[in-house]
Structures are given as C-alpha cells and as structure tokens.
Design a protein around this motif. Structure first.
Motif, PDB file in Angstrom:
ATOM      1  N   ARG A  23      55.925 137.936  64.165  1.00  0.00           N
ATOM      2  CA  ARG A  23      55.509 136.536  64.045  1.00  0.00           C
ATOM      3  C   ARG A  23      56.154 135.917  62.816  1.00  0.00           C
ATOM      4  O   ARG A  23      56.535 136.638  61.889  1.00  0.00           O
ATOM      5  CB  ARG A  23      53.997 136.471  63.825  1.00  0.00           C
ATOM      6  N   PRO A  24      56.224 134.580  62.793  1.00  0.00           N
ATOM      7  CA  PRO A  24      56.668 133.940  61.551  1.00  0.00           C
ATOM      8  C   PRO A  24      55.746 134.383  60.409  1.00  0.00           C
ATOM      9  O   PRO A  24      54.541 134.486  60.591  1.00  0.00           O
ATOM     10  CB  PRO A  24      56.485 132.446  61.824  1.00  0.00           C
ATOM     11  N   ARG A  25      56.355 134.687  59.282  1.00  0.00           N
ATOM     12  CA  ARG A  25      55.559 135.118  58.132  1.00  0.00           C
ATOM     13  C   ARG A  25      54.867 133.917  57.489  1.00  0.00           C
ATOM     14  O   ARG A  25      55.383 132.803  57.566  1.00  0.00           O
ATOM     15  CB  ARG A  25      56.487 135.778  57.110  1.00  0.00           C
ATOM     16  N   PRO A  26      53.766 134.140  56.812  1.00  0.00           N
ATOM     17  CA  PRO A  26      53.171 133.049  56.038  1.00  0.00           C
ATOM     18  C   PRO A  26      54.170 132.575  54.983  1.00  0.00           C
ATOM     19  O   PRO A  26      55.019 133.341  54.539  1.00  0.00           O
ATOM     20  CB  PRO A  26      51.972 133.697  55.355  1.00  0.00           C
ATOM     21  N   VAL A  27      54.086 131.315  54.609  1.00  0.00           N
ATOM     22  CA  VAL A  27      54.915 130.793  53.529  1.00  0.00           C
ATOM     23  C   VAL A  27      54.092 130.907  52.251  1.00  0.00           C
ATOM     24  O   VAL A  27      53.036 130.293  52.129  1.00  0.00           O
ATOM     25  CB  VAL A  27      55.327 129.339  53.800  1.00  0.00           C
ATOM     26  N   VAL A  28      54.573 131.734  51.330  1.00  0.00           N
ATOM     27  CA  VAL A  28      53.766 132.074  50.156  1.00  0.00           C
ATOM     28  C   VAL A  28      54.497 131.639  48.894  1.00  0.00           C
ATOM     29  O   VAL A  28      55.691 131.897  48.744  1.00  0.00           O
ATOM     30  CB  VAL A  28      53.504 133.604  50.107  1.00  0.00           C
ATOM     31  N   PHE A  37      45.466 133.604  48.191  1.00  0.00           N
ATOM     32  CA  PHE A  37      44.879 133.659  49.532  1.00  0.00           C
ATOM     33  C   PHE A  37      45.423 134.861  50.288  1.00  0.00           C
ATOM     34  O   PHE A  37      44.668 135.638  50.883  1.00  0.00           O
ATOM     35  CB  PHE A  37      45.178 132.373  50.304  1.00  0.00           C
ATOM     36  N   TRP A  38      46.750 135.030  50.250  1.00  0.00           N
ATOM     37  CA  TRP A  38      47.363 136.113  51.029  1.00  0.00           C
ATOM     38  C   TRP A  38      47.115 137.468  50.401  1.00  0.00           C
ATOM     39  O   TRP A  38      47.044 138.472  51.111  1.00  0.00           O
ATOM     40  CB  TRP A  38      48.848 135.821  51.256  1.00  0.00           C
ATOM     41  N   VAL A  97      45.553 128.849  69.953  1.00  0.00           N
ATOM     42  CA  VAL A  97      45.501 128.625  68.508  1.00  0.00           C
ATOM     43  C   VAL A  97      44.292 127.740  68.260  1.00  0.00           C
ATOM     44  O   VAL A  97      44.095 126.740  68.965  1.00  0.00           O
ATOM     45  CB  VAL A  97      46.775 127.931  67.999  1.00  0.00           C
ATOM     46  N   MET A 129      40.472 126.044  58.897  1.00  0.00           N
ATOM     47  CA  MET A 129      41.801 126.654  58.843  1.00  0.00           C
ATOM     48  C   MET A 129      42.300 126.910  60.264  1.00  0.00           C
ATOM     49  O   MET A 129      41.526 127.047  61.194  1.00  0.00           O
ATOM     50  CB  MET A 129      41.791 127.955  58.047  1.00  0.00           C
ATOM     51  N   ILE A 130      43.628 126.954  60.376  1.00  0.00           N
ATOM     52  CA  ILE A 130      44.243 127.283  61.659  1.00  0.00           C
ATOM     53  C   ILE A 130      44.337 128.798  61.786  1.00  0.00           C
ATOM     54  O   ILE A 130      44.672 129.500  60.830  1.00  0.00           O
ATOM     55  CB  ILE A 130      45.656 126.667  61.736  1.00  0.00           C
ATOM     56  N   SER A 131      44.026 129.287  62.972  1.00  0.00           N
ATOM     57  CA  SER A 131      44.136 130.722  63.231  1.00  0.00           C
ATOM     58  C   SER A 131      44.224 130.934  64.737  1.00  0.00           C
ATOM     59  O   SER A 131      44.316 129.975  65.493  1.00  0.00           O
ATOM     60  CB  SER A 131      42.925 131.445  62.644  1.00  0.00           C
ATOM     61  N   ASN A 132      44.208 132.180  65.147  1.00  0.00           N
ATOM     62  CA  ASN A 132      44.179 132.470  66.576  1.00  0.00           C
ATOM     63  C   ASN A 132      42.758 132.768  67.007  1.00  0.00           C
ATOM     64  O   ASN A 132      41.980 133.343  66.250  1.00  0.00           O
ATOM     65  CB  ASN A 132      45.086 133.659  66.914  1.00  0.00           C
ATOM     66  N   LEU A 177      46.845 139.338  59.205  1.00  0.00           N
ATOM     67  CA  LEU A 177      46.549 137.922  59.424  1.00  0.00           C
ATOM     68  C   LEU A 177      45.064 137.789  59.744  1.00  0.00           C
ATOM     69  O   LEU A 177      44.517 138.607  60.494  1.00  0.00           O
ATOM     70  CB  LEU A 177      47.352 137.369  60.606  1.00  0.00           C
ATOM     71  N   PRO A 178      44.422 136.763  59.190  1.00  0.00           N
ATOM     72  CA  PRO A 178      43.034 136.513  59.580  1.00  0.00           C
ATOM     73  C   PRO A 178      43.011 135.830  60.933  1.00  0.00           C
ATOM     74  O   PRO A 178      43.665 134.807  61.123  1.00  0.00           O
ATOM     75  CB  PRO A 178      42.528 135.569  58.479  1.00  0.00           C
ATOM     76  N   GLN A 186      60.326 128.086  62.648  1.00  0.00           N
ATOM     77  CA  GLN A 186      59.542 129.293  62.364  1.00  0.00           C
ATOM     78  C   GLN A 186      59.626 129.703  60.898  1.00  0.00           C
ATOM     79  O   GLN A 186      59.030 130.688  60.490  1.00  0.00           O
ATOM     80  CB  GLN A 186      60.007 130.450  63.245  1.00  0.00           C
ATOM     81  N   VAL A 225      54.890 125.342  52.100  1.00  0.00           N
ATOM     82  CA  VAL A 225      53.598 126.036  52.109  1.00  0.00           C
ATOM     83  C   VAL A 225      52.589 125.260  52.951  1.00  0.00           C
ATOM     84  O   VAL A 225      51.822 125.851  53.717  1.00  0.00           O
ATOM     85  CB  VAL A 225      53.090 126.233  50.657  1.00  0.00           C
ATOM     86  N   GLY A 233      53.279 125.949  56.294  1.00  0.00           N
ATOM     87  CA  GLY A 233      53.261 127.395  56.515  1.00  0.00           C
ATOM     88  C   GLY A 233      51.908 127.954  56.914  1.00  0.00           C
ATOM     89  O   GLY A 233      51.847 129.050  57.464  1.00  0.00           O
ATOM     90  N   PRO A 280      52.147 131.437  61.195  1.00  0.00           N
ATOM     91  CA  PRO A 280      51.935 132.810  61.685  1.00  0.00           C
ATOM     92  C   PRO A 280      51.071 132.872  62.942  1.00  0.00           C
ATOM     93  O   PRO A 280      51.037 133.893  63.618  1.00  0.00           O
ATOM     94  CB  PRO A 280      51.219 133.500  60.512  1.00  0.00           C
ATOM     95  N   PHE A 281      50.375 131.772  63.240  1.00  0.00           N
ATOM     96  CA  PHE A 281      49.459 131.777  64.376  1.00  0.00           C
ATOM     97  C   PHE A 281      50.088 131.168  65.620  1.00  0.00           C
ATOM     98  O   PHE A 281      49.442 131.032  66.656  1.00  0.00           O
ATOM     99  CB  PHE A 281      48.168 131.053  63.981  1.00  0.00           C
ATOM    100  N   MET A 323      46.384 119.680  68.805  1.00  0.00           N
ATOM    101  CA  MET A 323      45.149 120.096  68.145  1.00  0.00           C
ATOM    102  C   MET A 323      44.251 118.887  67.885  1.00  0.00           C
ATOM    103  O   MET A 323      43.035 118.938  68.089  1.00  0.00           O
ATOM    104  CB  MET A 323      45.496 120.806  66.830  1.00  0.00           C
ATOM    105  N   TYR A 373      42.393 119.166  58.127  1.00  0.00           N
ATOM    106  CA  TYR A 373      41.386 119.533  57.132  1.00  0.00           C
ATOM    107  C   TYR A 373      40.563 118.335  56.681  1.00  0.00           C
ATOM    108  O   TYR A 373      39.665 118.462  55.879  1.00  0.00           O
ATOM    109  CB  TYR A 373      42.074 120.206  55.938  1.00  0.00           C
TER     110      TYR A 373
END
Lengths: 436, 388
Positions: free
Chosen positions: A182-187, A194-195, A261, A272-275, A303-304, B129, B138, B141, B145-146, B157, B263
C-alpha cells in the motif's frame, strides 16, 4: 474430453475413502506435544485427566510418516474394511495433471470430548468430486470426504474435509509472494508521533495542553486557541462510521476492489480516515459501531483499521500469532501431518510455493486456541468449520479476530485470521459457554 | 474583499477578452503551446497586442511559467505576475488577482491563463500514491495508506454523508449530469455536443467511488483557456462590451483541507464557498434572485447541489429538486461534465459570453452571472455583470 473426466470423477461420489483404527489410542503425550506446538494453554487439556482438544479430532485418524493403509479394526464389528477408492481417484486426477494437493476446508462436529485411552475408529466416504475449477493455484478438483469417528465404538464426531487436487502452474500464473505494498503514510516531524504510536499498536490523539481540545490530524498548534503546546491521549479504539466510500475504479495494485474506506468518528470526538473491515462493503452503514485493530501492511508497517460490529454481536479481542518456522513444522508433526510442503522448503518450492506453509490442522488448532482464550476452559465447542484463504508462510504474523452473538446458547462465533497476504482463515464456531 | 468590511474592487476592472484552444482528449502539442495559443486568441478577441500586456496570472499547478509564456507570445516586460494555489479552487481567484492589479495600477492589462494535457498527459483521476513529507503532503498523506487515492474518492466521502444527512439516494446526483449534458448537446465546442443524457443512463453508469458513478465525474480534457482583464474604462474602448467584475472573492473555511475536509464539524456542506458567497452578496448588494445564470464548478455532481445550497439558491438537501425545477440556467455551456474540464476557466468564458449576448445557449437578459471555482478546496468566486 473434460466432461468425460467429470463423469468418471462423479462415479467416485459415495465410495469409501478410508476406514480403520487410529494408530494410537487417544493419549496424553500426543495431547501435550500438540498443545505445546499450538501454544494452547487451556487447562482442560492438561493435568491428571486431560481431555483431548476438539481440534485434534483429525489427528487421531492420521496415518503418520509411515503412511500406508489405516490399521484394520482388530476384530471390529464390520470385519475387514472396504477398500478405499481414494488411491484410484488420486491416480486418475494425477493422470489429468492434478498432482498437487492442498486442504481448503475442514468442518467438524464434536459429539463428546475424547479422553486418553479411548480407541478411535473411523469410516469415511467421498461425498463429492467437483468438476474442473479454475483457482488461484491452478486448475483442479475439490474432493470432499465425510468421516464418522467413534471412540471405543461410540460416536464421537464427524469430520468433513475438502482438498483441492490441482495442476500446479509451471510457471505459476502469478509469482508467489506478498502483494504490492500500500502507499506508505507520509511522515514528517509534525506527525511522526502518531505513526510511532501506531508502531506500538496505540492510536494517539493530540491534546492541546492550553485549552484541552483534542485534535486530528496532527498539527504543531491548536486550531481552537493557537497554542503550540500539546500532549497525547490514547484512543480507546471505539467509534462509529461517520461516512464511507466503496472504491471500484481505477484499480490500484495494493487493493482489491471493491473495498471500503471509512471516515471513522472516534469515541473521543475526532475523525480519521481508515479502512472498515470485517463486513461486506455493501453492508456498511453510517453510524455502524467499529473497533480499532492494527493491520500489518508490509515490512514494518502497521496501519490502524476499524472492524465493523454488526448489530447483536460483540467483538472478541485479537490474538496475534507470529508464524515461525518452528510453529509450522511443530504444528504439522504434532498433528501427524508429514506432507513435505509443511516442513521441507525445497519440496515446497518444487510445488510452486515460495516456502513451507502451515497445514490446515494447525490453523484449526489456532482457531480452537483462540476460542479457549476467549471463553475459558468451561466452554465446549460443538462445531467448528474453517475455510482457508492465503497461506501462512514463515516470518508472517497471523492476527485472529472474532465476533460473537450477544445472545443464545449455544453461541455462534465467527473468527477471521489475516496475515500480510490477506485473509488466511474464516471460521464459524458453535459453542456452549459453560458446558463443563 | 474582506471577511468583515465591503471592499472597493467592484466595478473597477472587467474581462475584455476570452480565448481558447479546441477541447480534446489528445491535443498533440505541448502545454506551453496550448497556453500560448489561448493567450493569443484572448488578446485577438480583446483587440490588444501582446506588447500591451504587463501582467500574467495562472494556477500554481500550471506547467507554463509566466516568463516562458511571455516569450512564446511576444509579451515584453511584466510588472505583475502571480499564481494561485489549490487546483481548480484558483479559477476565479486568478481573475481576482488580475482585477486587484488593475485596480491598484500595478498593471494595465493582465492575462489569466490555464492550459494542460490533462487527458493525454497526467490524469488527475489516475490518483496519486506518493507525496513529499511537506505539510501539504502530510495533510493528504493521512488518507493514502487506506486506498482513498483519487479526487472522486475524496468527494465521494462527503457525498455519502450528504446523502445520509438528507435521506437521499445517489441517483439524485443524476439531475446535475442530465442538466449539464442537455446544454452541452447544443454547444458545438462541447465534447458531448449532440449527446444528451437521461437519468436512467446516469443511474446505469458504473460505480467509480460509491456513491459516485462514472457520470457523476467530469471528463478529462486537453486544452487551454485565457482571459484578458483590464480597467473598465479601457475595456469600454475595446472590441466587445465589457464583462464587469462586480465582485471577486476567495474563501477558505475553518479546518480547511485540500479535498480531504473530513475533520470539520459538518462535512455535508462547503463552508469555503459560504465564505465566498457571503462576500459576493455583501459587496454587490445582490442575492440569489438577482442572478440570471450560474456557472457552478462541476468536477463532481454532488458539489453542484451543495454549492446551490451554500449560496442560498435553495435550502440544505434541496439542491437536486432545485435543479430538477430548472428555474436557474446552470452551466449553460455544458459545464465541465459536458463541455470540457479546463479547471473552471471555461466557465468564466461562458459567463462573459452570456453577458455579451453571444452564448450558444443564450439566456435572454443575462445581466448578472455568478461563477464559482472548485470546491472542497480553498475556492473563489466572481459576480460578473453587464456594463451600464
């Protein structure tokens, strides 16, 4: 041509598969070895008068390393057993190119617990042979057998078992191994905390120390009062679906459309966005309760994600099992399964797998262990049906989660096990909570 | 323009020229060539020479720098050049920038332009991506990942929440698609010229990001578009009657994000456009009933409904009914759903044509035209009026 084969295969339906007596009676040493391999510490399987874990049912019928026909029942009621039609069926399928085998389903009913000293006898028939199917592994046929198991001559259980006999793709249609990441989080420095929390399986929310406001996403200042000072609070991990999207197009290699999603509103009040997992995308609703869990999404990346809880059910806490080589090999041997793909990497590779993989009896055992850890030694499993998906290879992590009906006795439990490749197992279990 | 006090911009500048390339799926030339072609066409339309241009404004997303475009078109010295960020939210803001420059004497003739090969080159709909770990990267970002990777998915959404809050079904979005395609069908410049749409066809189109179907998403286009802005006095001496910039505004809401505004308190609305609308109405003293034509940015159908509600044309949740009633001529060029996706700039050109009386789907007596830019992002808007 193929229909001719199908006709010949159908003729095996209803014919005997195996009949005989277990090579050893139910015994404490095998129970102990098996519990050690599976990591099952249920006290019901230990002590002076251990019971055999129900998930061992098939173990007592296994031929073991020497293989060969099952031991004839000594002076059994039926005299000499009918010859098995399985070797003939296997040879016929091998002629058609289906030389490899993998177990896909196991459904067991447990009529009573087994105790050391009991002699196991069994009779099985070929219930069905499927026409040729296209599967991820290659073209093949599903063979289902049903086995009646007795202990000291008294019915003790029923075991329905499905294997796929298939023609291994050479070369395989898809290279084995993990799917694209998957695309990685942008950190960056603003959200690394958070990560870092996610890596420790903690979902951290920023809290302004000046005005007390919780905030998400992470920012180096408070949108309400402007203060740069903050701390974190750990989310309890419960929430609801505030909105959701079912993704269809365009395709991305790391995802299988349709996938869901969600915009999750946490109990703490931030979103927050998640699956959303654990429910078909079409059954998600706005307002549906969800619970946090952590998904392993590639090398070192958690991933959460949020598991949906359907009305009338509650979540069971997750159980994480590192898939070590030791677990795979010990589990196979403790279940008397000496198929080379479960202990010999060379042999596994020759059959198109990247490495050895866990056998179905071990997975069955892990589901049984999960039930025991959630419902305790007094719970009695009446039925357990598992279906395998992607394999468990060494180095992966299996996470079992489940839901249970709020009411009813017996209670119905569903268990799902996922690893980095996807869903390894889905299980449906029926149990009595205080059956002992 | 200000959030608190009326500004003094209204009536001081006008759009005097419009120019565009053809709208296609594969232009066969560079983005710079498209931009230059559109700018030359706009200057010719205004009756001005390149040497008379002293200001250029475009989008931060545009790949043709002002200085390079100036060379390609024969524009000499520049006293004003500026860019506006946030994708399609910049559309009306580039005109605002030009008007501000003209009104303050910073420049005399400012050209706004936008050109891209968005269909044959980098398609926004293909999704991204990866982002740099900047603050902007960020912010986007958090969703990557989801698997929320496309503009359609980000809008979906919000759209789902909108449907939920108002008890509506996704088929209501079809009202917008059908309306835009009806106008496109009679516009020879439109990609969907001669191809109207029915509600049933909309409802039968495939899911992209449920609840958005294919026909809820605007097309993707190659092309260029340019607008010439100068003082109202000078515009009066040029070839066409001026489209007066009565008001221009930008807007960002509380907890504003770039497409991922999930948010904030209420996600079933477009508060950034509320900021724009309040300024436009207050500055001009006009209201929804004073507008004869509205050009509302239609990258995705649900946001057209939410814009109508945010601007006060109808109440919350009533957007689809309002469109069905057909009382307000809306996106008379066919919109980005029907004519072309030019990041909203083609909508401004349509507003100018309506005020000149030269639109293919001309609305009789069009004196005030409202135009909006992309929403779901920091956005902008214009109230354009006929002179006199």
């Amino acid at each position: 041509m193929s229909s001719d084969l199908d006709r010949r295969l159908r003729a095996y339906q209803g014919r005997p598969a195996a009949c005989g007596t277990g090579k050893d009676p139910v015994n404490a040493p095998m129970i102990r070895h098996w519990c050690e391999a599976i990591g099952d510490r249920n006290p019901a399987w230990a002590g002076k008068e251990p019971l055999a874990p129900p998930a061992m049912l098939q173990v007592w019928t296994m031929a073991g390393l020497s293989g060969g026909p099952p031991v004839d029942p000594p002076g059994g009621p039926s005299g000499s057993p009918p010859p098995s039609a399985l070797p003939e069926l296997t040879a016929l399928l091998a002629e058609s190119g289906c030389t490899a085998v993998v177990a896909t389903d196991c459904e067991q009913e447990y009529l009573r617990p087994l105790r050391p000293g009991e002699v196991i006898t069994f009779e099985s028939v070929i219930e069905s042979v499927s026409p040729r199917k296209k599967t991820r592994l290659g073209h093949g046929h599903f063979i289902t057998t049903v086995m009646e198991i007795r202990a000291d001559g008294i019915p003790a259980g029923r075991h329905r078992f499905r294997v796929l006999r298939y023609a291994p793709g050479a070369p395989p249609e898809k290279p084995a191994g993990p799917r694209p990441e998957r695309p990685r989080p942008v950190v960056n420095r603003d959200n690394a905390g958070f990560w870092d929390g996610v890596a420790e399986r903690r979902l951290l929310i920023q809290r302004c120390t000046a005005c007390g406001r919780l905030r998400f996403p992470w920012l180096p200042g408070c949108a309400a009062c402007g203060s740069p000072h903050w701390t974190t609070v750990e989310s309890a991990g419960t929430g609801t679906v505030h909105s959701y999207v079912v993704m269809h197009h365009p395709p991305f290699p790391a995802f299988d459309p349709p996938y869901a999603v969600g915009l999750i509103e946490l109990a703490e009040g931030v979103r927050m966005i998640s699956n959303v997992v654990g429910v078909e995308p079409g059954r998600i609703t706005v307002g549906m309760p969800v619970r946090l869990e952590f998904l392993s999404a590639g090398e070192g990346q958690l991933l959460p994600v949020f598991r949906a809880v359907e009305p009338g059910r509650r979540m069971l806490p997750p159980m994480t099992v590192p898939i070590t080589r030791t677990l795979i090999v010990a589990g196979a041997l403790a279940s008397r399964d000496f198929q080379d793909v479960h202990h010999d990497p060379e042999a596994a590779r020759a059959k198109g797998a990247p490495d050895i993989f866990m056998n179905i009896l071990t997975t069955n055992g892990l589901v049984g262990r999960y039930i025991g850890e959630n419902f305790g030694p007094r719970a009695v499993i009446e039925k357990m049906a598992i279906r395998l998906g992607v394999p468990n290879y060494p180095g992966d992590t299996l996470t079992l989660t489940g839901t249970v009906a709020e009411d009813g006795d017996p209670r119905e439990v569903t268990v799902t096990g996922v690893n980095a490749l996807g869903r390894h197992v889905s299980a449906a279990v029926v149990l009595r909570e205080a059956g002992r | 323009m200000s959030l608190r006090i009326p500004d003094r911009l209204g009536g001081r500048a006008a759009i005097a020229g419009i120019g565009a390339t053809e709208f296609s799926k594969d232009s066969g030339r560079s983005e710079l060539a498209l931009a230059a072609e559109a700018v030359r066409a706009a200057l010719a339309d205004a009756g001005l020479r390149p040497g008379e241009v002293d200001g250029l404004v475009t989008f931060t997303m545009d790949t043709s720098p002002e200085i390079t475009l100036a060379q390609a078109v024969g524009i000499g010295e520049l006293s004003f050049f500026s860019r506006v960020h946030y994708g399609g939210g910049a559309a009306c803001a580039v005109v605002q920038q030009a008007a501000l420059a003209v009104a303050t004497g910073t420049a005399e003739v400012v050209v706004c332009y936008r050109a891209f090969n968005e269909r044959s080159g980098r398609r926004f709909g293909a999704g991204a991506q990866r982002h740099q770990p900047s603050a902007e990267g960020v912010a986007l970002g958090w969703v990557l990942p989801f698997g929320l990777l496309t503009p359609a998915s980000w809008v979906a959404m919000t759209a789902r929440r909108y449907l939920h809050v108002h008890g509506l079904r996704p088929e209501v979005f079809g009202r917008v698609a059908v309306s835009c395609r009806r106008y496109a069908a009679t516009n020879p410049a439109a990609y969907f010229y001669g191809r109207p749409l029915t509600l049933a066809e909309h409802a039968a189109s495939r899911w992209i990001a449920e609840p958005l179907r294919l026909l809820d998403c605007c097309q993707e286009t190659d092309g260029g578009l340019a607008l010439v802005v100068t003082s109202l006095e000078r515009a009066r001496d040029l070839r066409h009657s001026p489209a007066v910039i009565r008001a221009a505004a930008q807007g960002a809401g509380h907890a504003q994000e770039m497409m991922t505004g999930f948010y904030r308190a209420d996600i079933a609305s477009l508060p950034e456009l509320g900021v724009v609308g309040r300024q436009l109405w207050r500055s001009t003293g006009l209201g929804p009933s004073d507008v004869q034509v509205a050009i509302l940015y239609d990258h995705f159908t649900p946001f057209v409904l939410m814009q109508l509600e945010e601007l006060g044309f109808c109440g919350p949740g009533e957007g689809a009914e309002f469109v069905a009633e057909d009382v307000l001529p809306l996106n008379t060029h066919g919109g980005q759903l029907g004519e072309a996706y030019l990041h909203g700039m083609n909508g401004i050109a349509e507003a100018v044509r309506q005020l000149r009386g030269t639109a293919v789907n001309q609305v009789a007596g069009a004196a005030n035209v409202l135009v909006t830019a992309g929403t779901g992002v920091p956005t902008s808007g214009l109230l354009l009026g006929a002179d006199g």
